[in-house]
Write an enzyme that holds these catalytic residues in place. Sequence first.
Site, PDB file in Angstrom:
ATOM      1  N   GLY A   1       0.832  -1.192   0.000  1.00 52.58           N
ATOM      2  CA  GLY A   1       0.000   0.000   0.000  1.00 52.58           C
ATOM      3  C   GLY A   1       0.865   1.238   0.000  1.00 52.58           C
ATOM      4  O   GLY A   1       1.993   1.237   0.509  1.00 52.58           O
ATOM      5  N   GLU A   2       0.333   2.313  -0.584  1.00 49.35           N
ATOM      6  CA  GLU A   2       1.122   3.533  -0.718  1.00 49.35           C
ATOM      7  C   GLU A   2       1.491   4.093   0.647  1.00 49.35           C
ATOM      8  O   GLU A   2       0.647   4.301   1.503  1.00 49.35           O
ATOM      9  CB  GLU A   2       0.344   4.587  -1.508  1.00 49.35           C
ATOM     10  CG  GLU A   2       1.122   5.855  -1.760  1.00 49.35           C
ATOM     11  CD  GLU A   2       0.571   6.676  -2.902  1.00 49.35           C
ATOM     12  OE1 GLU A   2       1.089   7.766  -3.152  1.00 49.35           O
ATOM     13  OE2 GLU A   2      -0.402   6.214  -3.548  1.00 49.35           O
ATOM     14  N   GLY A   3       2.774   4.314   0.837  1.00 51.65           N
ATOM     15  CA  GLY A   3       3.297   4.800   2.103  1.00 51.65           C
ATOM     16  C   GLY A   3       3.936   3.708   2.939  1.00 51.65           C
ATOM     17  O   GLY A   3       4.926   3.955   3.628  1.00 51.65           O
TER      18      GLY A   3
END
Length: 628
Positions: free
Chosen positions: A549-551
């Site tokens: 997931g982004e981050g």
Amino acid sequence: MSVDGWNTVLVLGGIRSGKSEFAESLVADAPTVRYVATAADASADDAEWAARLAAHRARRPETWSTEETAADPRRLADVIAAAAPNETLLVDDLGGWVTVLLDPAHQPADDTATIAELAAAVRSCAARLVLVSPEVGLSLVPTTPLGRAFTDALGAANRAVADACDAVVLVVAGQPAWLKPTPARAASVPAQAGPAPAGPAVNGAAVAAEPAALPEVLTPTPPPPAAPPAEPATAWAAPTMALPMVATGLVIQPGMELPMPDEYAGPQAIERLATLDVPGAGLGALERVVGFAAATQGTPTPAPWGSVRVLLLHGDHAGGASAGTVTGESARRARQARAGEGALARLAAECGASLQVVAAPAAAPMEDEPALSGEQVEAALREGWRLAEQAADAGVRLLVLAACGAGTEAAAAAVLAATAGAEPPAVLGRVLTDAGEIDDAAWMKRCAAVRDALHRTRRSPRGAKDVLAELGGGDIAIATGVLLGATARRVPVMLDGPVGLAAGMVSRDLAGQARHWCLLADHGGDPAARLAADVLGLTPLLDVRLDLGEGANALAALPLLRSVLALAATLPTRPSLTAGASGRQEPEPGEDEEEDEREFVEPEPAGPGPTTTEPDGQPVDPSGRRAG
């Protein structure tokens, strides 16, 4: 609502002091606001008061709802007490409420008891609450009985409500002065978690100790004590490196001159690495993170990033962009993060980073209409800048951009197509179902949505704000504001995923310096991230193909990057570099200095050729051959 932990705030101020505008800026980040109007409607012969009320109504966004309590002053306490934890209330103002309370139509009434009921409702309020009230106690005592009754009642109300609120601010000439510091009250702040040695508290409940404490989860925050100007229409004539972070006065426009990293510190740090006492060949590709940290910190010996904050942007995109996503999945991820759960929160806890979930405005179907209005884009850019300002004021040394909205990949692909000329199918990653299977039908719907959006906007301008309004949406707009605000405050940003990199593409037209403050740990195999990184000149430090997931990928890499910076900052110089040219150690201060004055002796030449230039005494044949 506050990074410091307050849930209710009282905003005091005199007439035309800017108190209402300041209060409105405190709740500008909320997706919806319930505006509680306490004043009675203007009479037919009072045009000036009617104009004031109309101005207040005109300032309220369309997403706000209005509730009137002028008919019954006791109803205000009921409205506040019944508010749900996920609501945001703005009460404007207590002066109008006291006026109605003292109205002969409501007499006889127990004013003291009514004020006490209001204070009790504020103290127990579960919602986010901002109250506005005039401060009239600084003037002379009124000469009329009615005037004295009003000031006495309003003063009593202000004191009682101020005691019940978590924070109190006095606005004078547009400048706020915080009168009441924010106490740590985790039990009264929705979705607030603070780490503690014996186990943190989340939503007021104790959490059992785990391998790592829960991250510091921050609720949406008000602007720091830097007030808006008295008149909202005031704009700054030209952008500067120290743009004021206010709700209405910041002008974000193309061509802003923001600071660049130190151009000398980075190369000096890389050169210094060659002198460190390491047993192997050095840091390899991770030398770049040392150069980046040195340039952004302005020193050849950068320190590991201490205070890190993760900004999780939650904003969904309607229409075909979100094809294949489970309804409500992004909201569930955001709730997880607020509760200190899920992959992102756990990685943030391991890194000792704080986590702030930011609600972005939902984007309309870009294939049918603009994703956002122009006003929404401006507000989102200012909101992102404000978040970066707050982080810098809190001592944050590194920001990590994260996102969890539905349809973000398609929106980023559309932005790349508009700014870099990319083909949507080439930058749209495959869509996976919950079972991990590839969903080709959903992928084709996303491609079609991006194609139709680009066709719809084929004759539209391609300026930064135009791209955000037509294609980008709220999360990319806020991310763009974060990059700009962080650049202005010299705070580096670690990107990880399509939303952050799409924001980097958009920010080039607003301030080209922003990309030099960005670091990419890993592109994660995402085609949009790969292309955007190539255009921005950002080389990934790692290539481990994490897909958390982004981050989350950035947080997984952060401990390694910190370790590299710690080595670069603490390792000594190789002993051999302190030796003399002959290989022996430098002489002590007391040694004979005559050694420096020894007669120079030419060394014997090495390799083929004569060992001397002197004649050997044998005759030489004129033909060039040696005689005999």
